[in-house]
Write a protein that holds these residues in place. Structure first.
Motif, mmCIF file in Angstrom:
data_model
loop_
_atom_site.group_PDB
_atom_site.id
_atom_site.type_symbol
_atom_site.label_atom_id
_atom_site.label_comp_id
_atom_site.label_asym_id
_atom_site.label_seq_id
_atom_site.Cartn_x
_atom_site.Cartn_y
_atom_site.Cartn_z
ATOM 1 N N TYR A 103 0.811 -1.210 0.000
ATOM 2 C CA TYR A 103 0.000 0.000 0.000
ATOM 3 C C TYR A 103 0.848 1.265 0.000
ATOM 4 C CZ TYR A 103 0.554 -0.034 5.161
ATOM 5 O OH TYR A 103 1.050 -0.056 6.440
ATOM 6 N N TYR A 104 2.173 1.100 0.141
ATOM 7 C CA TYR A 104 3.070 2.228 -0.128
ATOM 8 C C TYR A 104 4.483 1.715 -0.315
ATOM 9 C CZ TYR A 104 5.185 2.639 4.634
ATOM 10 O OH TYR A 104 5.866 2.437 5.807
ATOM 11 N N ARG A 105 5.307 2.562 -0.873
ATOM 12 C CA ARG A 105 6.722 2.266 -1.080
ATOM 13 C C ARG A 105 7.500 3.495 -0.657
ATOM 14 N NH1 ARG A 105 9.562 -1.503 -4.076
ATOM 15 N NH2 ARG A 105 11.643 -0.881 -4.748
ATOM 16 N N SER A 106 8.563 3.276 0.126
ATOM 17 C CA SER A 106 9.368 4.413 0.570
ATOM 18 C C SER A 106 10.842 4.094 0.390
ATOM 19 C CB SER A 106 9.040 4.774 2.031
ATOM 20 O OG SER A 106 9.569 6.055 2.352
ATOM 21 N N THR A 107 11.692 4.955 0.901
ATOM 22 C CA THR A 107 13.108 4.903 0.589
ATOM 23 C C THR A 107 13.939 5.381 1.770
ATOM 24 O OG1 THR A 107 14.800 5.733 -0.961
ATOM 25 C CG2 THR A 107 13.047 7.256 -0.351
ATOM 26 N N TYR A 108 15.195 5.025 1.783
ATOM 27 C CA TYR A 108 16.131 5.613 2.732
ATOM 28 C C TYR A 108 16.469 7.036 2.289
ATOM 29 C CZ TYR A 108 16.891 1.586 5.668
ATOM 30 O OH TYR A 108 16.700 0.566 6.572
ATOM 31 N N VAL A 109 16.753 7.869 3.277
ATOM 32 C CA VAL A 109 16.964 9.288 3.010
ATOM 33 C C VAL A 109 18.167 9.810 3.790
ATOM 34 C CG1 VAL A 109 14.497 9.710 2.594
ATOM 35 C CG2 VAL A 109 15.448 10.007 4.913
ATOM 36 N N PHE A 110 18.659 10.967 3.353
ATOM 37 C CA PHE A 110 19.606 11.752 4.135
ATOM 38 C C PHE A 110 18.824 12.847 4.854
ATOM 39 C CE2 PHE A 110 23.028 10.588 0.907
ATOM 40 C CZ PHE A 110 23.719 9.766 1.783
ATOM 41 N N VAL A 111 19.192 13.117 6.101
ATOM 42 C CA VAL A 111 18.586 14.199 6.868
ATOM 43 C C VAL A 111 19.690 15.151 7.319
ATOM 44 C CG1 VAL A 111 17.169 14.821 8.860
ATOM 45 C CG2 VAL A 111 16.798 12.636 7.700
ATOM 46 N N THR A 112 19.537 16.431 6.999
ATOM 47 C CA THR A 112 20.512 17.446 7.391
ATOM 48 C C THR A 112 19.782 18.685 7.901
ATOM 49 O OG1 THR A 112 20.575 18.341 5.119
ATOM 50 C CG2 THR A 112 22.221 16.678 5.696
ATOM 51 N N ARG A 113 20.500 19.564 8.570
ATOM 52 C CA ARG A 113 19.927 20.839 8.982
ATOM 53 C C ARG A 113 19.856 21.772 7.777
ATOM 54 N NH1 ARG A 113 21.054 22.723 14.885
ATOM 55 N NH2 ARG A 113 20.952 24.765 13.850
ATOM 56 N N GLN A 114 18.740 22.439 7.625
ATOM 57 C CA GLN A 114 18.598 23.365 6.502
ATOM 58 C C GLN A 114 19.649 24.463 6.539
ATOM 59 O OE1 GLN A 114 14.675 24.982 5.879
ATOM 60 N NE2 GLN A 114 13.676 22.972 5.824
ATOM 61 N N ASP A 115 20.016 24.929 7.733
ATOM 62 C CA ASP A 115 20.964 26.047 7.818
ATOM 63 C C ASP A 115 22.390 25.648 7.463
ATOM 64 O OD1 ASP A 115 21.703 24.621 10.085
ATOM 65 O OD2 ASP A 115 21.006 26.137 11.516
ATOM 66 N N ARG A 116 22.633 24.343 7.272
ATOM 67 C CA ARG A 116 23.957 23.895 6.836
ATOM 68 C C ARG A 116 24.094 23.925 5.321
ATOM 69 N NH1 ARG A 116 26.875 20.437 9.907
ATOM 70 N NH2 ARG A 116 28.466 20.874 8.311
ATOM 71 N N HIS A 117 22.966 23.903 4.600
ATOM 72 C CA HIS A 117 22.954 23.952 3.126
ATOM 73 C C HIS A 117 23.869 22.878 2.521
ATOM 74 C CE1 HIS A 117 20.756 27.695 3.480
ATOM 75 N NE2 HIS A 117 21.699 28.178 4.266
ATOM 76 N N LEU A 118 23.805 21.670 3.056
ATOM 77 C CA LEU A 118 24.666 20.605 2.550
ATOM 78 C C LEU A 118 24.152 20.003 1.251
ATOM 79 C CD1 LEU A 118 25.549 18.772 5.901
ATOM 80 C CD2 LEU A 118 27.040 20.232 4.503
ATOM 81 N N ASP A 119 22.826 19.963 1.069
ATOM 82 C CA ASP A 119 22.229 19.450 -0.170
ATOM 83 C C ASP A 119 22.772 18.070 -0.540
ATOM 84 O OD1 ASP A 119 20.749 21.846 -0.493
ATOM 85 O OD2 ASP A 119 22.510 22.811 -1.372
ATOM 86 N N LEU A 120 22.841 17.192 0.429
ATOM 87 C CA LEU A 120 23.335 15.838 0.185
ATOM 88 C C LEU A 120 22.249 14.970 -0.429
ATOM 89 C CD1 LEU A 120 25.341 15.101 3.434
ATOM 90 C CD2 LEU A 120 26.266 15.002 1.122
ATOM 91 N N ALA A 121 22.611 14.196 -1.428
ATOM 92 C CA ALA A 121 21.673 13.264 -2.032
ATOM 93 C C ALA A 121 22.354 11.955 -2.430
ATOM 94 C CB ALA A 121 20.989 13.882 -3.254
ATOM 95 N N SER A 122 23.625 12.031 -2.821
ATOM 96 C CA SER A 122 24.309 10.874 -3.394
ATOM 97 C C SER A 122 25.177 10.137 -2.382
ATOM 98 C CB SER A 122 25.187 11.328 -4.564
ATOM 99 O OG SER A 122 25.991 10.261 -5.036
ATOM 100 N N LEU A 123 25.129 8.802 -2.423
ATOM 101 C CA LEU A 123 26.032 7.990 -1.628
ATOM 102 C C LEU A 123 27.478 8.129 -2.072
ATOM 103 C CD1 LEU A 123 24.044 4.655 -1.237
ATOM 104 C CD2 LEU A 123 24.937 6.034 0.648
ATOM 105 N N LEU A 124 27.667 8.676 -3.258
ATOM 106 C CA LEU A 124 29.016 8.839 -3.802
ATOM 107 C C LEU A 124 29.565 10.236 -3.576
ATOM 108 C CD1 LEU A 124 28.444 6.957 -7.202
ATOM 109 C CD2 LEU A 124 29.261 6.032 -5.015
#
Length: 277
Positions: A103-124
Motif C-alpha cells: 500500500y506504499y513504497r518508501s526509501t532511505y533518506v539523508f537528513v541534514t539541517r537546513q541552515d547547513r545547506h549541505l544538499d546531500l543526495a548521493s552515496l558517492l
C-alpha cells in the motif's frame, strides 16, 4: 514496521509463551508496538493506528490491539500465537506472514539541517568521507541497514556514528535519537529509513532537509527502497482478500495519510514485484 536487510525491517523481542485468543467477527485484531512512532503507539497517534481505524470502519468492525515491542519474536508471539490477526506494516516480501498488496513504497533518506545547506543526495558524494554521519544499528550480527553497509563498502567507517534502533525503550520513540542528533549538531547528516526520518524531521524545532538517497545501484544487493504491505497469518486468505479490497479502493486516502506524517513516497518500479523495507 521497520523495513528485510534494512534496519527498520522487523528485528523483534525475545520469545515468550503466549495463549491464543479466539477471533471476533466484530473486531479487527491488530498486532502493534506501543512505542514505535510514526508507525504506532499506545495512544493511537501513529499512521498505522490511523490506518487500522480506516480499515476497521471499512469492515464494520472496531480495532482491538495486542501490544508487543517489534523486536525478535514479534510475529511468533502475536500473529502466530493467535493473539491478533493483522500487522499493519510489513515488508511486501516478508515470508513469515501472508502479505497483502503493497500500500506504499518508501526509501532511505539523508537528513541534514537546513541552515547547513549541505544538499546531500548521493552515496558517492566525496563529502561523506569527512562529515559526521549517523546511522541506525540493529545489532552485532551484521544485519545493519543498507546505508551503513554502503558506507562501509566505501571505507567510510571512522566518521560514522551508530545509534541503536532499539534505544532505551523506557523513553518515547527510541529511534528518534538519530534525528535529534542532527537537530543538535552532534552529527552532520543522518542516513535513515524515510517514514521515520520524515516524521521526526517534520516535527523538529530546527528546520531539517530530508532527501531520498541516490546513486545506490552500485551497492546491490543492498536495497534502499521497499514496498510495505499488511500481514496476516499464512493461509488466512479471507482476511487478506478483504484487506486487498480496502487497499484497492482507498489508495488515495492512504497516500494522503502517509504524506501527512511526512512519509516520502516513491513509485513502484515497473519491472519489480515489490520488495520490502
Amino acid at each position: 514496521m521497520r523495513p528485510r536487510n534494512s534496519a527498520i525491517a522487523l528485528a523483534f523481542l525475545l520469545a515468550l509463551t503466549a495463549t491464543p485468543a479466539a477471533a471476533s467477527d466484530g473486531e479487527l485484531r491488530v498486532c502493534a508496538d506501543p512505542n514505535n512512532l510514526p508507525s504506532s503507539n499506545s495512544a493511537g497517534t501513529g499512521f498505522e493506528n490511523r490506518l487500522a481505524a480506516m480499515v476497521a470502519e471499512h469492515l464494520g468492525q472496531k480495532v482491538a490491539y495486542t501490544w508487543w515491542a517489534q523486536r525478535r519474536g514479534f510475529i511468533r508471539n502475536t500473529l502466530k500465537a493467535g493473539r491478533c490477526d493483522v500487522v499493519m506494516g510489513v515488508p511486501a516480501d516478508y515470508d513469515l506472514v501472508e502479505t497483502t498488496k503493497p500500500y506504499y513504497r518508501s526509501t532511505y533518506v539523508f537528513v541534514t539541517r537546513q541552515d547547513r545547506h549541505l544538499d546531500l543526495a548521493s552515496l558517492l558524494d566525496p563529502r561523506l568521507h569527512e562529515l559526521a554521519i549517523g546511522v541506525h544499528l540493529i545489532g552485532d550480527d551484521g544485519n545493519n541497514p543498507p546505508p551503513a553497509q554502503a558506507l562501509g563498502q566505501q571505507g567510510i567507517v571512522d566518521n560514522v556514528h551508530g545509534y541503536s534502533i532499539y534505544g532505551d525503550y523506557r523513553e518515547a520513540n527510541p529511534p528518534a535519537r538519530l534525528i535529534e542528533a542532527v537537530e543538535s549538531g552532534k552529527i552532520d547528516v543522518a542516513a535513515a529509513w524515510g517514514p521515520l526520518a520524515g516524521y521526526f524531521a517534520k516535527g523538529s524545532p530546527v528546520p531539517l532537509t530530508v532527501t531520498p538517497i541516490q546513486d545506490y545501484e552500485g551497492f546491490a544487493p543492498q536495497q534502499f527502497q521497499f514496498a510495505i504491505a499488511m500481514g496476516v497469518r499464512k493461509g488466512d486468505h479471507a482476511l487478506r482478500d478483504r484487506l486487498n479490497a480496502f487497499i484497492d479502493t482507498h489508495r488515495s486516502e492512504i497516500a494522503s495519510l502517509l504524506r501527512s506524517y511526512g512519509v516520502p513516497l516513491v513509485q513502484q518500479p515497473p519491472t519489480a514485484s515489490g520488495g520490502h523495507e
